[in-house]
Design an enzyme around this catalytic site. Structure first.
Site, PDB file in Angstrom:
ATOM      1  N   GLU A 301     -10.308   6.897  -5.398  1.00 40.64           N
ATOM      2  CA  GLU A 301      -9.628   5.630  -5.671  1.00 40.64           C
ATOM      3  C   GLU A 301      -9.580   4.713  -4.449  1.00 40.64           C
ATOM      4  OE1 GLU A 301      -6.461   7.255  -8.958  1.00 40.64           O
ATOM      5  OE2 GLU A 301      -5.904   7.382  -6.840  1.00 40.64           O
ATOM      6  N   TYR A 345       4.043  -2.596   9.570  1.00 41.79           N
ATOM      7  CA  TYR A 345       3.482  -1.369  10.157  1.00 41.79           C
ATOM      8  C   TYR A 345       2.897  -1.553  11.551  1.00 41.79           C
ATOM      9  CZ  TYR A 345       2.534  -0.888   5.038  1.00 41.79           C
ATOM     10  OH  TYR A 345       2.585  -0.892   3.677  1.00 41.79           O
ATOM     11  N   CYS A 372      11.335 -17.954  10.216  1.00 45.69           N
ATOM     12  CA  CYS A 372      12.512 -17.797  11.056  1.00 45.69           C
ATOM     13  C   CYS A 372      12.822 -16.320  11.252  1.00 45.69           C
ATOM     14  CB  CYS A 372      13.695 -18.509  10.415  1.00 45.69           C
ATOM     15  SG  CYS A 372      13.348 -20.233  10.121  1.00 45.69           S
TER      16      CYS A 372
HETATM   17  C1  LIG Z   1      -2.669   3.226  -2.373  1.00 50.10           C
HETATM   18  C2  LIG Z   1      -3.349   4.148  -3.288  1.00 50.10           C
HETATM   19  C3  LIG Z   1      -4.742   4.131  -3.380  1.00 50.10           C
HETATM   20  C4  LIG Z   1      -5.619   3.260  -2.515  1.00 50.10           C
HETATM   21  O1  LIG Z   1      -5.529   3.578  -1.172  1.00 50.10           O
HETATM   22  P1  LIG Z   1      -6.490   2.851  -0.100  1.00 50.10           P
HETATM   23  O2  LIG Z   1      -6.001   3.349   1.197  1.00 50.10           O
HETATM   24  O3  LIG Z   1      -6.288   1.389  -0.275  1.00 50.10           O
HETATM   25  O4  LIG Z   1      -7.879   3.278  -0.409  1.00 50.10           O
HETATM   26  C5  LIG Z   1      -5.329   4.968  -4.299  1.00 50.10           C
HETATM   27  N1  LIG Z   1      -4.591   5.781  -5.094  1.00 50.10           N
HETATM   28  C6  LIG Z   1      -3.246   5.815  -5.040  1.00 50.10           C
HETATM   29  C7  LIG Z   1      -2.500   6.714  -5.935  1.00 50.10           C
HETATM   30  C8  LIG Z   1      -2.580   5.010  -4.126  1.00 50.10           C
HETATM   31  O5  LIG Z   1      -1.253   5.061  -4.062  1.00 50.10           O
END
Ligand SMILES: *Cc1c(COP(=O)(O)O)cnc(C)c1O
Length: 442
Positions: A301, A345, A372
């Site tokens: 993902e 961050y 601000c």
């Molecule tokens: C944030 C997240 C991602 C994507 O993460 P990246 O660091 O942007 O690749 C994929 N899966 C889940 C469940 C997430 O919370």
């Protein structure tokens, strides 16, 4: 925080950056100074060709090393706008969605929702019902209470809902605390270590309107090495083998989540995504052989690594404040409302003075926003030629988690988005107006 001067070619952190004869920064072959003049600042730019290139790298590598049944899912939280879902549909990507708002956007963008995976540690009953209305393919189930809520809604509809179970593998990928989600004490998912993952599976297998397809994990973000992913994959496969032995269920799908890193600074490594995927696949095959398991369909993902370096933000420099023998500030016409990541961050970014790229970077400054808040900073220790009011300040690699995290703090309208594609520039999101900001007020 380390930043750089983009006055030499090695500092060009991505191959869509360049400098033209006028000494202007170019992005995806476009003169950024002309774009700033045409559309005004602050301005988000997106490089569609780069987004497609990244999709194809993941798609090609995953099919090649994990097999034809595997595919990448774009994590929409990195950048969630209708146009992204047009690209994802055309590239035949799957997507992950984390809220009804993201489901609504993807659906409005024409995305085939059967290829979507619905995440979140607290899906409400109305989210569950909305997702089913929109035909979301898979729910990534986070807990027992959610499992029962999904079962109840599916039963009411007389449907069968496919799910993955979110598992906490219990590893620490050494990134920033707030983007580290795979540890046992995470708010997400069910831990293997505590026995809760097995309990969740066992209960899920007994639900009449639920089809368990496999497991999901997500260990963190901005991870440069392949080892944390290999460990996660090994833990997930071992768990899968144990559950086959103990409960007679073998996962068809293993989803390894997102998190591969992106180069924000010249001293960040250039990641070879395919090599990482090949390495993960090799280790997964070993475990499957050892435990006598069929190789599963794999999902990954990526969010950040699909869109981050396809983005850039342009600002105009305003006040330049020099405090002798302390520090200097360059204030810009945007800041934490369009990019809160340094404030949140301390995230690193590369910054350049886009209209004077061939001049010496002999001025060290903090690039600050207009809000601000003293914490409204884009980056510290930036080297650039000393800016004049009206010069164009470019912040690189802002495609991920900038537009999607933007706010109206201090009643500042969100910047427009211009999509760059094959030599053309197209306004895809107009600049927000003051009236837009009042539109929900009765
Ligand atoms: C944030 C997240 C991602 C994507 O993460 P990246 O660091 O942007 O690749 C994929 N899966 C889940 C469940 C997430 O919370």
């Amino acid at each position: 925080m380390l930043t750089i001067c983009l006055d030499n070619k090695n500092d060009m952190i991505c191959d869509n950056l360049g400098v033209n004869e006028a000494g202007h920064l170019t992005f995806a072959g476009h003169d950024t100074v002309s774009l700033a003049e045409k559309y005004g600042t602050p301005l988000y730019l997106l490089d569609e060709d780069k987004i497609r290139e990244k999709c194809r790298i993941y798609m090609g590598a995953m099919k090649k090393h994990f097999g034809e049944a595997s595919m990448p899912l774009y994590a929409g939280k990195a950048l969630c706008i209708k146009d992204i879902y047009r690209i994802m549909r055309e590239e035949k990507m799957g997507i992950d969605v984390v809220s009804s708002g993201e489901i609504f956007t993807a659906s409005a963008g024409g995305f085939p929702m059967e290829n979507s995976y619905f995440h979140g540690n607290n899906k409400t009953d109305s989210d569950i019902s909305f997702a089913m209305d929109k035909g979301v393919g898979y729910f990534v189930c986070d807990s027992v209470t959610e499992l029962l809520a999904i079962q109840k809604e599916a039963e009411k509809r007389g449907s069968i809902q496919k799910i993955l179970l979110r598992i906490t593998p219990g590893i620490d990928p050494h990134t920033h605390q707030s983007i580290n989600t795979g540890r046992v004490d995470s708010k997400f998912g069910a831990a293997i270590e505590t026995g809760q993952a097995k309990e969740l599976l066992s209960l899920a297998l007994r639900q009449k309107n639920i089809a368990v397809m496999g497991y999901h994990c997500h260990i963190g973000s901005q991870i440069f090495e392949s080892e944390p992913f290999i460990s996660a994959a090994e833990i997930m496969l071992s768990f899968s083998a144990d559950m086959r032995d103990e409960l007679g269920f073998e996962a068809e799908i293993i989803n390894l989540g997102g998190g591969m890193g992106v180069r924000y600074l010249p001293d960040h490594p250039l990641i070879d995504y395919e090599a990482n995927i090949a390495e993960i696949a090799k280790h997964m095959r070993m475990i499957c052989d050892e435990r006598g398991m069929k190789f599963p369909a794999v999902r990954m993902e990526p969010g950040r690594s699909i869109v981050a370096d396809a983005g850039m933000t342009l600002y105009s420099a305003g006040t330049v404040k020099i405090i002798p023998s302390f520090k200097s500030y360059v204030s810009i016409d945007g800041g934490m409302p369009d990019n809160p990541r340094f404030a949140l961050y301390g995230s690193p970014y590369s910054v350049a003075l886009a209209n004077r790229m061939n001049e010496e970077c002999d001025f060290v400054c903090t690039v600050a926003g207009r809000c601000c808040e003293s914490g409204d900073i884009i980056q510290e220790d930036v080297k650039m030629p000393k800016p004049e009011r009206g010069d164009i300040v470019a912040v690189m690699t802002t495609g991920a988690y900038n537009h999607s995290m933007a706010s109206n703090y201090n009643r500042i309208p969100r910047p427009p988005v211009v999509m760059l594609r094959g030599g053309e520039d197209k306004l895809i999101i107009r600049r927000e107006t003051y009236e837009d900001m009042l539109s929900c007020e009765l």
